[in-house]
Scaffold this motif. Sequence first.
Motif, short mmCIF file in Angstrom:
data_model
loop_
_atom_site.label_atom_id
_atom_site.label_comp_id
_atom_site.label_asym_id
_atom_site.label_seq_id
_atom_site.Cartn_x
_atom_site.Cartn_y
_atom_site.Cartn_z
N HIS A 139 4.80 0.85 -12.74
CA HIS A 139 3.70 1.12 -13.68
C HIS A 139 3.23 2.55 -13.49
N ARG A 140 2.70 3.13 -14.56
CA ARG A 140 2.07 4.45 -14.49
C ARG A 140 0.62 4.32 -14.97
N PHE A 141 -0.31 4.80 -14.18
CA PHE A 141 -1.72 4.80 -14.56
C PHE A 141 -2.06 6.12 -15.25
N ASP A 142 -2.69 6.01 -16.41
CA ASP A 142 -3.05 7.20 -17.18
C ASP A 142 -4.41 7.77 -16.78
N ARG A 143 -5.19 7.02 -16.05
CA ARG A 143 -6.51 7.46 -15.67
C ARG A 143 -6.75 7.22 -14.19
N ALA A 144 -7.65 8.01 -13.63
CA ALA A 144 -8.01 7.86 -12.22
C ALA A 144 -8.81 6.57 -12.03
N GLY A 145 -8.68 6.02 -10.85
CA GLY A 145 -9.45 4.81 -10.51
C GLY A 145 -8.98 4.23 -9.19
N MET A 146 -9.72 3.25 -8.72
CA MET A 146 -9.29 2.46 -7.56
C MET A 146 -8.87 1.12 -8.13
N ASN A 147 -7.56 0.90 -8.23
CA ASN A 147 -7.02 -0.21 -9.01
C ASN A 147 -6.60 -1.37 -8.09
N THR A 148 -7.26 -2.50 -8.26
CA THR A 148 -6.88 -3.71 -7.53
C THR A 148 -5.78 -4.40 -8.31
N ILE A 149 -4.56 -4.38 -7.77
CA ILE A 149 -3.39 -4.92 -8.46
C ILE A 149 -3.16 -6.34 -7.96
N LYS A 150 -3.18 -7.30 -8.86
CA LYS A 150 -2.99 -8.71 -8.52
C LYS A 150 -1.60 -9.15 -8.95
N VAL A 151 -0.85 -9.79 -8.01
CA VAL A 151 0.49 -10.29 -8.30
C VAL A 151 0.48 -11.80 -8.09
N GLU A 152 0.94 -12.54 -9.10
CA GLU A 152 0.97 -14.00 -9.03
C GLU A 152 2.38 -14.50 -9.26
N ALA A 153 2.80 -15.47 -8.41
CA ALA A 153 4.08 -16.16 -8.60
C ALA A 153 3.76 -17.61 -8.93
N ALA A 154 4.36 -18.14 -10.00
CA ALA A 154 4.12 -19.52 -10.43
C ALA A 154 5.44 -20.25 -10.58
N ASP A 155 5.47 -21.53 -10.11
CA ASP A 155 6.69 -22.31 -10.31
C ASP A 155 6.60 -23.10 -11.61
N ASP A 156 7.69 -23.76 -11.98
CA ASP A 156 7.75 -24.46 -13.25
C ASP A 156 7.00 -25.78 -13.24
N ASP A 157 6.40 -26.14 -12.08
CA ASP A 157 5.66 -27.40 -11.98
C ASP A 157 4.16 -27.19 -11.88
N GLY A 158 3.70 -25.98 -12.17
CA GLY A 158 2.26 -25.72 -12.21
C GLY A 158 1.68 -25.17 -10.92
N GLY A 159 2.46 -24.98 -9.89
CA GLY A 159 1.96 -24.42 -8.65
C GLY A 159 2.03 -22.91 -8.66
N SER A 160 1.06 -22.25 -8.06
CA SER A 160 1.06 -20.78 -8.05
C SER A 160 0.33 -20.26 -6.82
N ASP A 161 0.60 -19.01 -6.52
CA ASP A 161 -0.09 -18.31 -5.44
C ASP A 161 -0.17 -16.84 -5.85
N ASN A 162 -1.18 -16.13 -5.34
CA ASN A 162 -1.31 -14.72 -5.69
C ASN A 162 -1.71 -13.90 -4.49
N GLY A 163 -1.45 -12.64 -4.58
CA GLY A 163 -1.87 -11.67 -3.58
C GLY A 163 -2.26 -10.38 -4.29
N GLN A 164 -2.86 -9.49 -3.56
CA GLN A 164 -3.30 -8.26 -4.20
C GLN A 164 -3.25 -7.09 -3.24
N THR A 165 -3.27 -5.91 -3.82
CA THR A 165 -3.33 -4.67 -3.06
C THR A 165 -4.14 -3.67 -3.90
N MET A 166 -4.65 -2.65 -3.25
CA MET A 166 -5.44 -1.65 -3.99
C MET A 166 -4.75 -0.30 -3.91
N ALA A 167 -4.56 0.32 -5.07
CA ALA A 167 -3.95 1.65 -5.16
C ALA A 167 -5.01 2.64 -5.65
N VAL A 168 -5.16 3.73 -4.89
CA VAL A 168 -6.10 4.79 -5.27
C VAL A 168 -5.35 5.79 -6.14
#
Length: 639
Positions: A446-475
């Motif tokens: 991804h490319r950010f067009d503007r400055a910011g402190m961006n909390t990026i959330k990543v989620e993985a979901a299975d085909d049976d409705g289960g999911s989990d997520n994690g995040q990181t922050m990029a300045v």
Amino acid sequence: MRRRILRTLVTLCAASGLLALPAGLAPTAHAATSSDVVRNEDGQFLAKAEFNSGLHYYHHNGKPGPGVNSFQVLDRCGDGLIPRVTWTEDTRTRIATLTDECLLPGFPYRTHTVKTGYAPEIMEETTWYVSLVDANGELQYTGDAYLDDWMGSYSHDTGSEFFVHSSVYRDEFGTTGQDTVIASIVPTTDAYGRVGSVNEVWDELLERTPLPPGITADQNESMLKQLACHLLYAIPGQTGGPTWDLEAEHPNIPWEEVLDPSKVLDHECNWGFDGDRLPTIPPVNGDPDDASPMVHAGPDTTGDEGSQVRLDGAASDDGGRPETEWSYTAGEDVDAGTTCTFTDKSSVDTGFTCTDDGTFTVTLTADDGVNRPVSDSARVTVNNVAPAISVTGPEDWSVHRVRSELSVRATFTDPGSNDTHTCEVTWDDGQVSTFDATDGTCDAGHRFDRAGMNTIKVEAADDDGGSDNGQTMAVVYDPRAGLLTGLGTVDGSAFTVAGKYPSAGSTVPAGAVVLSVPTEDGRLKVVSTKLEWLVITPDGKAAVKGESAHHGFLGYAEAGRFRGVVWPLSAGDVPPEQPLYDTSPGAGWDIDQAEPKRVTAGAMIIDSGWIPGLPGLPQLRGTEGLDDTLRGIGLDLGR
């Protein structure tokens, strides 16, 4: 005359090693714990004896009874008549002569225990009677008859995993007036809850103390079911006593009634009593010479995909343990491609593992090699398990130039190996990327067009409705942004801040920050030695991070608001969960969640009036304008 005949008979019996029936006396059948009473010519009580053939414990206090194959004698003591018990053992006759002494002053009765010490592996027939002799050993009185009975079998093995003692004997069945065969064991603590080991326990019991001939297929199966019930539901020290007693006269009820918890509350593993009437369930084929095996797949159970589900089945046959095999079928709710495996498909107690969730029917089949195989089934409900994700890139708090390529990488695991997965990345700038996972990863750029402190959330979901997520922050910084400058006080702290990227090609800002904050050790003044980055967003928010000689700091600013954060560098180069000082404790680190507080005195200027794609503001070209600004608020870059 009667005494003379008896005395002669006893002498002959002792000489020949056999017991004969005295003239005029008829043999009397009794239950296993048989008893005999001796009275004088006037009908006055003189003595009584009872025979205990098996393993007995007093369940109300947990204490052992008189012992296997022992006699208990109650005697009118001090009357000059000495009690004696005579019994056969194999081909021998044994006699135990007791004492007429009284133990308690003024109490005319005394109890004796005669332990025969005889403990065969197989039940043996015996005949016994009680008599009274005088001080010279002359026979004076005897009971009404010789009693035919059985010596109970007995085993002892402290190394057994399941039971230390076992015994098989005949005894009265409840208060029904009829006798039955009883197999009794003293379980170890490891035996409780081991219903899946019922066949192993049963085989060991039959090997150590076999059941007598004549036990029907129904009786055999009922005793096995009683054992399974005890293994599953008995609680040491709380339910039942020290022994588990398996009685042949209990009817052969269905497995569902044996192991159903609601039924167990009623029958307590001792079913079949209805007053003195014994309901029975006859064998399907009468009582064949070779009965079909019995099999039970165990109770319905649940578990998780990818994890072992325990199956506690049972199987038995009158010819020994039958061959067994597990199989399964998948329900309509199971996804295509799902497979399941048994830890040991030939063992009645085994593990069952599936690669996906759903409902499965497991079937245990028993084959004795003579009759048609017999099967029983149970339902296994396998639950879905959500994937577990870990975001590995970009590193939390990493710094990136605006419009540079930023790569997100996340890996996940899922015990359901038949599941398919999708990834969703929320970039914190209004953009969302959704795509299929590849080999347990969620990778995107991804490319950010503007400055910011961006909390990026990543989620993985299975085909049976289960999911989990994690995040990181990029300045993400933009060196073309404007100027941050201000000073003032906030909740007892004071700040002075000024910073700007000197040119459009700069990678670190120029400027200075001074913070004066209260701590437990007094007031602390933090003077910057370097600034690491400066973020100024288009909507007028700013954040600056840097270091002093011994501390790290963060400053968040909005119009008329400021937040200062200070922590020792020994805690790391990013703020810990509980820093040394924080104007807004508990607020997030993302610039959009920082919650700066209102400045009580002072001023704040955030110049974000730039136009994307154009060079820096001409009035602050280079650092000359910044120097003037710093000197205006009492700071100098010191070049």
